[in-house]
Motif scaffolding. Structure first.
Motif, PDB file in Angstrom:
ATOM      1  N   GLY A 521     -26.021  54.727   0.666  1.00  0.00           N
ATOM      2  CA  GLY A 521     -24.693  55.257   0.652  1.00  0.00           C
ATOM      3  C   GLY A 521     -24.499  56.870  -0.030  1.00  0.00           C
ATOM      4  O   GLY A 521     -24.174  57.709  -0.296  1.00  0.00           O
ATOM      5  N   PRO A 522     -25.277  56.097  -0.940  1.00  0.00           N
ATOM      6  CA  PRO A 522     -25.352  57.656  -2.911  1.00  0.00           C
ATOM      7  C   PRO A 522     -26.062  58.433  -2.335  1.00  0.00           C
ATOM      8  O   PRO A 522     -25.875  59.431  -2.410  1.00  0.00           O
ATOM      9  N   ALA A 523     -27.688  58.051  -2.052  1.00  0.00           N
ATOM     10  CA  ALA A 523     -28.627  59.029  -1.714  1.00  0.00           C
ATOM     11  C   ALA A 523     -27.553  59.760  -0.031  1.00  0.00           C
ATOM     12  O   ALA A 523     -27.772  61.012  -0.635  1.00  0.00           O
ATOM     13  N   LEU A 524     -26.915  59.085   0.686  1.00  0.00           N
ATOM     14  CA  LEU A 524     -26.425  60.522   1.887  1.00  0.00           C
ATOM     15  C   LEU A 524     -24.881  61.439   1.346  1.00  0.00           C
ATOM     16  O   LEU A 524     -24.831  62.556   1.398  1.00  0.00           O
ATOM     17  N   GLN A 525     -24.286  60.883   0.253  1.00  0.00           N
ATOM     18  CA  GLN A 525     -23.001  60.949  -0.138  1.00  0.00           C
ATOM     19  C   GLN A 525     -24.061  62.180  -1.206  1.00  0.00           C
ATOM     20  O   GLN A 525     -23.593  63.974  -1.009  1.00  0.00           O
ATOM     21  N   ASP A 526     -24.800  62.332  -2.185  1.00  0.00           N
ATOM     22  CA  ASP A 526     -25.486  63.037  -2.621  1.00  0.00           C
ATOM     23  C   ASP A 526     -25.737  64.340  -1.909  1.00  0.00           C
ATOM     24  O   ASP A 526     -26.367  65.612  -2.587  1.00  0.00           O
ATOM     25  N   VAL A 527     -25.920  64.002  -0.698  1.00  0.00           N
ATOM     26  CA  VAL A 527     -26.602  66.204   0.455  1.00  0.00           C
ATOM     27  C   VAL A 527     -25.440  65.970   0.724  1.00  0.00           C
ATOM     28  O   VAL A 527     -25.968  67.156   2.154  1.00  0.00           O
ATOM     29  N   GLY A 528     -24.142  65.273   0.383  1.00  0.00           N
ATOM     30  CA  GLY A 528     -22.980  66.395   1.317  1.00  0.00           C
ATOM     31  C   GLY A 528     -22.490  65.741   2.372  1.00  0.00           C
ATOM     32  O   GLY A 528     -21.882  65.685   2.488  1.00  0.00           O
ATOM     33  N   VAL A 529     -22.879  64.281   2.851  1.00  0.00           N
ATOM     34  CA  VAL A 529     -22.223  63.456   4.220  1.00  0.00           C
ATOM     35  C   VAL A 529     -20.950  62.396   3.098  1.00  0.00           C
ATOM     36  O   VAL A 529     -21.157  62.016   2.584  1.00  0.00           O
ATOM     37  N   PRO A 530     -20.356  63.314   4.007  1.00  0.00           N
ATOM     38  CA  PRO A 530     -18.549  62.475   3.964  1.00  0.00           C
ATOM     39  C   PRO A 530     -18.879  61.177   3.501  1.00  0.00           C
ATOM     40  O   PRO A 530     -19.767  59.980   4.312  1.00  0.00           O
ATOM     41  N   ALA A 531     -18.388  60.053   2.613  1.00  0.00           N
ATOM     42  CA  ALA A 531     -18.205  58.358   2.496  1.00  0.00           C
ATOM     43  C   ALA A 531     -17.703  57.855   3.698  1.00  0.00           C
ATOM     44  O   ALA A 531     -18.295  56.716   4.242  1.00  0.00           O
ATOM     45  N   PHE A 532     -17.250  58.290   5.061  1.00  0.00           N
ATOM     46  CA  PHE A 532     -17.172  57.445   5.833  1.00  0.00           C
ATOM     47  C   PHE A 532     -18.045  57.284   7.121  1.00  0.00           C
ATOM     48  O   PHE A 532     -18.594  56.815   7.249  1.00  0.00           O
ATOM     49  N   ALA A 533     -18.325  59.436   6.412  1.00  0.00           N
ATOM     50  CA  ALA A 533     -19.723  59.328   7.863  1.00  0.00           C
ATOM     51  C   ALA A 533     -20.780  57.892   7.564  1.00  0.00           C
ATOM     52  O   ALA A 533     -21.586  58.198   8.357  1.00  0.00           O
ATOM     53  N   ALA A 534     -21.455  58.682   6.487  1.00  0.00           N
ATOM     54  CA  ALA A 534     -22.538  57.626   5.536  1.00  0.00           C
ATOM     55  C   ALA A 534     -21.797  56.419   5.693  1.00  0.00           C
ATOM     56  O   ALA A 534     -23.168  55.460   6.134  1.00  0.00           O
ATOM     57  N   ALA A 535     -21.090  55.630   5.715  1.00  0.00           N
ATOM     58  CA  ALA A 535     -20.833  53.906   6.287  1.00  0.00           C
ATOM     59  C   ALA A 535     -21.183  53.858   7.159  1.00  0.00           C
ATOM     60  O   ALA A 535     -21.119  53.030   7.863  1.00  0.00           O
ATOM     61  N   MET A 536     -20.706  54.863   8.489  1.00  0.00           N
ATOM     62  CA  MET A 536     -20.545  54.592   9.903  1.00  0.00           C
ATOM     63  C   MET A 536     -22.381  54.497  10.035  1.00  0.00           C
ATOM     64  O   MET A 536     -22.801  54.123  10.786  1.00  0.00           O
TER      65      MET A 536
END
Length: 682
Positions: A521-536
């Motif tokens: 989750g933090p890795a995806l968010q670090d490159v700009g993915v919104p938290a909800f999209a990363a979770a899904m």
């Protein structure tokens, strides 16, 4: 890989009242089938690496009493909230104690297949059931002071905390195998000896009292979000599913599916797909839905002309959809709501379009196979779908009620309880499914049994999360992923998908999601993915790991029903679901992609949806090899490969992808015309 329940216990459709005409019901297809399918034995073999016991006599009564008590405790909490520091230890005390009686710790799992074989707890199991009560009773006896001593625990606190960890790991081992307990031990060892590890993975070393204090006497470990979700969302939804099943809904869903598609070559395949989706609203479990669906639907597929392996793959693919299909979904969906601080209704909305796309890919595969295998329609004398809906359509009411109640601002806990009450009341519309006191008792026990296989693993996963937060390892691993990808969004997403899939091969969906969220989750968010999209994104790849070779259990369960080759069935299931592996990339690779989760405005929703439909259709042609006739490899490669760039929703890649798809279609029709001319059919 292990399979979790995450929803109500398995539906035994044979014991439910039929909603069809007295003669020629859907279940009549079983009359000319192979030997009767023992659904309970199949679930015992495939729903966990170490199966639940087939209890009888006093032990069965004791476990039922404990299950009913657990369900009632969860229902009581909804209307009489209490401090989580009291509720969660009390909930785990009852659940883990019952687990030692309901799940075998050793011995042959083939006992469940031997008629009349005794499979009751041994003395050691009874002792463990008593021991499991001790640490949690100690905690709740003075819970306020216990949690206040987290930084400086007493010696007795450490002893009781250690005992709580041990009984949790043993319960998890019994329900889902060794991988989760081993993972917990490895993480604890890392936290204890972290200062001896050189380089980026080095961390401070924490003594045992500190580890116990953080993981048992705080809210980041054993009593963290995973256990909280198990003690609230999961138990309430499994009770609801059990009541819905007992009220006759499952039989109605199956009969409606048989009646819905009339006479057509692809009708049997469509029937199985619809039945899988509808049963998933009750079960929320891939294996349970596959087994229940297979027991009723394999004779239909066999008579229609499906080979054993393809029929099994279709059953497994339809069953897997249960984990990702609203409104039940899997337990990981409840975790998403808790972690992101959003309503469960919001998670359901995010899941709508991806679920439609999953079933679109499955339906397209069915249409292709119906033509390739030249399947035939199967004549059945059942009531028309319209009449079934008029007579028994009320079963949909409670499902809709959950959404309506949450839309009105009600908590999901109260919404599902009121929906359960509604399902109970509606049962009296059919004399054969009245919720008598005995059925209510059984439903409460069944609801707890459905949750029991997942409660220990969620508690154990909480321990892993506790270590990750204490040591900061999760953020370090996220940084490594981003660095390995060079900060590139596409590479980060690919590496994340691989990591989640590999993790899912070893642990159940919920545990896979929990651990992956902390790391990926933090890795995806670090490159700009919104938290909800990363979770899904993580949720879908955790689910899809259930059909990823080499350890997918739903296909193995399906092959046991059809008599097909397990490995071939597994690979065919993977092919049926392959289009679903594309979809999650769409909502992480571009800002417009979140439209697939019903976010970002109408323009983004339309762009993402239309592009996804084209991508799924093209990829289905590439994997299925059919487009108004058999498609040869040049056309399949062009069309299938052309679907991949579409997931970026960027202009240049999309143009390249659409061009490849168009060229593939042209190549296909030129080749098909030449073939027909050569055969004299043109």
């Amino acid at each position: 890989m292990t399979q979790e329940t995450g929803g109500s216990a398995a539906v035994n459709t044979k014991s439910l009242p039929s909603t069809s005409t007295p003669t020629g019901t859907a279940s009549d297809l079983l009359d000319d089938a192979e030997p009767a399918i023992d659904e309970e034995a199949l679930l015992a073999e495939f729903d966990a690496e170490i199966p639940a016991r087939k209890l009888s006599g006093i032990p069965q009564l004791v476990v039922k009493i404990m299950g009913v008590a657990l369900s009632l405790f969860g229902l009581y909490w909804v209307f009489n909230p209490m401090a989580s520091q009291f509720y969660l230890p009390a909930f785990l005390m009852l659940a883990l104690s019952a687990t030692f009686l309901a799940y075998r710790g050793w011995g042959s799992k083939n006992k469940t297949k031997v008629p009349g074989a005794k499979d009751n707890p041994r003395i050691a199991d009874w002792l463990l059931a008593v021991v499991a009560v001790v640490p949690f009773a100690y905690i709740i006896s003075d819970w306020d002071a216990f949690f206040r001593r987290a930084i400086i625990p007493t010696d007795l606190d450490v002893i009781m905390g250690t005992l709580a960890i041990l009984v949790t790991l043993e319960a998890a081992r019994r329900t889902v195998g060794l991988m989760i307990p081993i993972a917990v031990i490895v993480f604890f060892a890392y936290a204890h000896w972290g200062s001896y590890i050189p380089g980026v993975f080095g961390t401070s070393s924490f003594d045992w009292s500190r580890l116990v204090g953080h993981n048992i006497m705080g809210t980041q470990g054993l009593f963290g979000v995973p256990t909280n979700v198990a003690a609230t969302f999961v138990i309430l939804f499994t009770v609801y599913g059990a009541v819905l099943t007992a009220s006759g809904a499952s039989r109605f869903f199956i009969d409606l599916s048989f009646a819905a598609f009339g006479k057509s070559a692809s009708g049997p395949g469509r029937t199985v797909t619809l039945a899988g989706f509808l049963l998933g609203t009750v079960s929320g479990s891939g294996v349970a839905t596959t087994v229940t669906l297979g027991g009723m639907s394999w004779p239909l597929l066999r008579r229609a002309g499906y080979p054993r392996e393809h029929g099994g793959a279709l059953l497994a693919a339809a069953g897997i959809g249960a984990i990702m299909a609203p409104p039940m979904m899997g337990a990981a969906a409840f975790i998403i709501a808790a972690l992101l601080g959003v309503s469960y209704l919001q998670v359901l909305l995010w899941a709508i379009i991806p679920t439609i796309l999953y079933y679109l890919g499955l339906i397209l595969s069915i249409e292709m196979d119906a033509r390739k295998f030249k399947t035939t329609d199967v004549t059945m004398e059942v009531k028309p779908a319209g009449k079934l809906l008029l007579r028994f359509g009320y079963h949909f009411s409670s499902l809709a009620a959950i959404v309506v109640f949450m839309s009105l601002g009600m908590t999901p806990f109260r919404a599902v309880v009121y929906a359960t009450v509604l399902a109970f009341v509606l049962s009296f519309f059919d004399r054969n499914s009245w919720m008598t006191p005995r059925r209510v008792w059984d439903a409460l026990a069944t609801g707890a049994a459905g949750a029991m296989s997942i409660i220990p693993v969620m508690a154990a996963a909480g321990l892993i999360v506790g270590v990750l937060t204490l040591t900061g390892l999760g953020l370090k691993l996220a940084g490594i992923i981003v660095s390995a990808a060079g900060g590139n969004l596409l590479l980060t997403a690919i590496l994340s998908a691989i990591a989640v899939t590999l993790l899912g091969l070893a642990v159940p969906v919920t545990a896979s999601f929990i651990i992956s969220w902390v790391i990926i989750g933090p890795a995806l968010q670090d490159v700009g993915v919104p938290a909800f999209a990363a979770a899904m994104f993580i949720f879908y790849y955790s689910v899809l790991s259930e059909v990823s070779p080499p350890t997918a259990l739903s296909p193995f369960a399906a092959s046991a029903i059809t008599g097909g080759k397990p490995i071939t069935t597994m690979w065919l299931t993977w092919r049926y679901t392959l289009t679903a592996f594309l979809v999650p990339f769409i909502f992480v690779l571009s800002e417009q992609g979140v439209g697939l989760l019903l976010q970002g405005g109408i323009g983004s929703i339309l762009l993402a949806s239309v592009t996804s439909i084209i991508a799924v259709a093209a990829f289905s042609v590439g994997t299925g090899g059919w487009l108004w006739g058999p498609a040869r490899w040049p056309a399949r490669v062009l069309i299938g490969a052309g679907a991949i760039p579409l997931v970026t929703l960027s202009l240049v890649p999309m143009v390249c992808g659409l061009t490849a798809i168009a060229l593939g279609i042209i190549v296909h029709f030129i080749g098909r015309k030449s073939t027909l001319r050569a055969s004299g059919k043109a």
